[in-house]
Design a protein around this motif. Structure first.
Motif, mmCIF file in Angstrom:
data_model
loop_
_atom_site.group_PDB
_atom_site.id
_atom_site.type_symbol
_atom_site.label_atom_id
_atom_site.label_comp_id
_atom_site.label_asym_id
_atom_site.label_seq_id
_atom_site.Cartn_x
_atom_site.Cartn_y
_atom_site.Cartn_z
ATOM 1 N N VAL A 92 53.111 131.448 51.350
ATOM 2 C CA VAL A 92 52.268 130.522 52.101
ATOM 3 C C VAL A 92 51.003 130.349 51.275
ATOM 4 C CG1 VAL A 92 50.917 130.164 54.195
ATOM 5 C CG2 VAL A 92 53.179 131.211 54.335
ATOM 6 N N ASP A 93 50.623 129.096 51.019
ATOM 7 C CA ASP A 93 49.461 128.794 50.177
ATOM 8 C C ASP A 93 48.511 127.895 50.961
ATOM 9 O OD1 ASP A 93 47.627 128.008 48.212
ATOM 10 O OD2 ASP A 93 49.169 127.754 46.686
ATOM 11 N N ILE A 94 47.254 128.315 51.053
ATOM 12 C CA ILE A 94 46.207 127.510 51.679
ATOM 13 C C ILE A 94 45.170 127.224 50.601
ATOM 14 C CG2 ILE A 94 44.439 127.434 53.468
ATOM 15 C CD1 ILE A 94 46.173 129.473 55.015
ATOM 16 N N PHE A 95 44.893 125.941 50.403
ATOM 17 C CA PHE A 95 44.075 125.487 49.284
ATOM 18 C C PHE A 95 43.026 124.520 49.827
ATOM 19 C CE2 PHE A 95 43.615 124.356 44.835
ATOM 20 C CZ PHE A 95 43.177 123.038 44.873
ATOM 21 N N TYR A 96 41.766 124.686 49.406
ATOM 22 C CA TYR A 96 40.708 123.784 49.839
ATOM 23 C C TYR A 96 39.856 123.378 48.654
ATOM 24 C CZ TYR A 96 36.929 121.753 52.518
ATOM 25 O OH TYR A 96 36.007 120.887 53.027
ATOM 26 N N LYS A 97 39.604 122.087 48.535
ATOM 27 C CA LYS A 97 38.769 121.566 47.453
ATOM 28 C C LYS A 97 37.451 121.080 48.052
ATOM 29 C CE LYS A 97 38.805 117.964 43.903
ATOM 30 N NZ LYS A 97 39.637 116.909 43.310
ATOM 31 N N LEU A 98 36.352 121.589 47.525
ATOM 32 C CA LEU A 98 35.023 121.260 48.004
ATOM 33 C C LEU A 98 34.251 120.550 46.904
ATOM 34 C CD1 LEU A 98 32.740 121.633 50.137
ATOM 35 C CD2 LEU A 98 32.255 123.820 49.029
ATOM 36 N N ARG A 99 33.846 119.297 47.161
ATOM 37 C CA ARG A 99 33.062 118.549 46.178
ATOM 38 C C ARG A 99 31.602 118.954 46.348
ATOM 39 N NH1 ARG A 99 33.661 114.793 42.673
ATOM 40 N NH2 ARG A 99 35.581 113.810 43.321
ATOM 41 N N LEU A 100 31.033 119.557 45.298
ATOM 42 C CA LEU A 100 29.649 120.013 45.320
ATOM 43 C C LEU A 100 28.690 118.903 44.895
ATOM 44 C CD1 LEU A 100 30.289 123.459 43.629
ATOM 45 C CD2 LEU A 100 30.079 122.996 46.074
ATOM 46 N N LEU A 101 29.066 118.182 43.860
ATOM 47 C CA LEU A 101 28.312 117.062 43.299
ATOM 48 C C LEU A 101 29.330 116.019 42.861
ATOM 49 C CD1 LEU A 101 25.913 119.131 40.985
ATOM 50 C CD2 LEU A 101 25.269 118.032 43.136
ATOM 51 N N SER A 131 30.085 115.177 40.014
ATOM 52 C CA SER A 131 30.761 115.637 38.797
ATOM 53 C C SER A 131 31.121 117.123 38.826
ATOM 54 C CB SER A 131 29.868 115.363 37.584
ATOM 55 O OG SER A 131 28.664 116.095 37.710
ATOM 56 N N ALA A 132 31.094 117.722 40.010
ATOM 57 C CA ALA A 132 31.418 119.156 40.099
ATOM 58 C C ALA A 132 32.096 119.452 41.433
ATOM 59 C CB ALA A 132 30.152 119.998 39.968
ATOM 60 N N TRP A 133 33.147 120.274 41.361
ATOM 61 C CA TRP A 133 33.772 120.725 42.596
ATOM 62 C C TRP A 133 34.309 122.133 42.429
ATOM 63 C CZ3 TRP A 133 35.565 116.417 39.929
ATOM 64 C CH2 TRP A 133 36.779 116.553 39.275
ATOM 65 N N MET A 134 34.614 122.727 43.554
ATOM 66 C CA MET A 134 35.103 124.102 43.587
ATOM 67 C C MET A 134 36.338 124.122 44.474
ATOM 68 S SD MET A 134 33.019 127.531 44.661
ATOM 69 C CE MET A 134 32.848 127.201 46.377
ATOM 70 N N THR A 135 37.307 124.938 44.115
ATOM 71 C CA THR A 135 38.489 125.097 44.950
ATOM 72 C C THR A 135 38.618 126.556 45.369
ATOM 73 O OG1 THR A 135 39.914 125.437 43.017
ATOM 74 C CG2 THR A 135 39.741 123.200 43.873
ATOM 75 N N LEU A 136 39.076 126.735 46.573
ATOM 76 C CA LEU A 136 39.355 128.056 47.128
ATOM 77 C C LEU A 136 40.842 128.108 47.431
ATOM 78 C CD1 LEU A 136 36.390 128.145 49.668
ATOM 79 C CD2 LEU A 136 36.438 129.121 47.362
ATOM 80 N N ASP A 137 41.458 129.241 47.142
ATOM 81 C CA ASP A 137 42.901 129.355 47.315
ATOM 82 C C ASP A 137 43.251 130.720 47.898
ATOM 83 O OD1 ASP A 137 45.615 128.481 47.009
ATOM 84 O OD2 ASP A 137 45.786 129.769 45.260
ATOM 85 N N TYR A 138 44.180 130.720 48.851
ATOM 86 C CA TYR A 138 44.716 131.962 49.419
ATOM 87 C C TYR A 138 46.232 131.844 49.421
ATOM 88 C CZ TYR A 138 46.419 135.186 52.949
ATOM 89 O OH TYR A 138 47.131 136.150 53.601
ATOM 90 N N GLN A 139 46.906 132.875 48.898
ATOM 91 C CA GLN A 139 48.370 132.922 48.919
ATOM 92 C C GLN A 139 48.815 134.232 49.561
ATOM 93 O OE1 GLN A 139 50.011 132.506 45.006
ATOM 94 N NE2 GLN A 139 49.190 130.459 44.724
ATOM 95 N N HIS A 140 49.768 134.119 50.461
ATOM 96 C CA HIS A 140 50.413 135.294 51.045
ATOM 97 C C HIS A 140 51.856 135.280 50.558
ATOM 98 C CE1 HIS A 140 51.326 138.452 53.909
ATOM 99 N NE2 HIS A 140 52.438 137.795 54.174
ATOM 100 N N ARG A 159 38.008 128.552 41.854
ATOM 101 C CA ARG A 159 37.961 127.806 40.600
ATOM 102 C C ARG A 159 36.798 126.812 40.673
ATOM 103 N NH1 ARG A 159 42.972 124.631 40.346
ATOM 104 N NH2 ARG A 159 43.862 126.688 40.248
ATOM 105 N N ALA A 160 36.052 126.692 39.592
ATOM 106 C CA ALA A 160 34.982 125.711 39.505
ATOM 107 C C ALA A 160 35.309 124.700 38.409
ATOM 108 C CB ALA A 160 33.653 126.406 39.196
ATOM 109 N N HIS A 161 35.002 123.433 38.648
ATOM 110 C CA HIS A 161 35.274 122.378 37.683
ATOM 111 C C HIS A 161 34.016 121.527 37.534
ATOM 112 C CE1 HIS A 161 37.768 119.369 35.586
ATOM 113 N NE2 HIS A 161 36.910 118.526 36.112
ATOM 114 N N PHE A 162 33.592 121.334 36.286
ATOM 115 C CA PHE A 162 32.417 120.520 35.994
ATOM 116 C C PHE A 162 32.788 119.451 34.978
ATOM 117 C CE2 PHE A 162 31.033 124.828 36.977
ATOM 118 C CZ PHE A 162 30.078 124.600 37.960
ATOM 119 N N GLU A 163 32.312 118.254 35.175
ATOM 120 C CA GLU A 163 32.512 117.172 34.201
ATOM 121 C C GLU A 163 31.164 116.786 33.623
ATOM 122 O OE1 GLU A 163 34.583 113.921 35.971
ATOM 123 O OE2 GLU A 163 36.393 115.113 36.278
ATOM 124 N N PHE A 164 31.135 116.647 32.298
ATOM 125 C CA PHE A 164 29.894 116.286 31.616
ATOM 126 C C PHE A 164 30.003 114.923 30.999
ATOM 127 C CE2 PHE A 164 30.178 120.927 31.503
ATOM 128 C CZ PHE A 164 28.955 121.257 32.082
#
Length: 82
Positions: free
Chosen positions: A38-47, A49-58, A77-82
């Motif tokens: 079971v995988d629960i995944f959430y993507k949060l846009r911070l800016l 050009s930047a976002w963070m994802t949170l993931d939980y797997q059972h 996970r953090a992702h930044f675009e320049f």
């Protein structure tokens, strides 16, 4: 959110039960059960050009072995675009 269940063939089960090793699985003993995740995944846009994802797997029956697990895996996970 996602759910996955996977199996291996009877021949593969017997190979692992007899002590075979295949990639990341095989430790000389196997009480076979299908692997379930079971995988629960959430993507949060911070800016813009930047976002963070949170993931939980059972993971139930990791490596197809009822004697192993369950295992909980957390990820960030953090992702930044320049």
């Amino acid at each position: 959110m996602a759910y996955a269940s996977s199996w291996i063939s009877a021949g593969h089960v017997e190979y692992l039960r007899l002590g075979g090793v295949d990639g990341f699985i095989g430790d000389g003993n196997l009480r076979y059960r299908p692997e379930q995740v079971v995988d629960i995944f959430y993507k949060l846009r911070l800016l813009p050009s930047a976002w963070m994802t949170l993931d939980y797997q059972h993971i139930a029956n990791p490596a197809y072995n009822a004697d192993r697990g369950p295992v909980d895996v957390y990820g960030v996970r953090a992702h930044f675009e320049f």
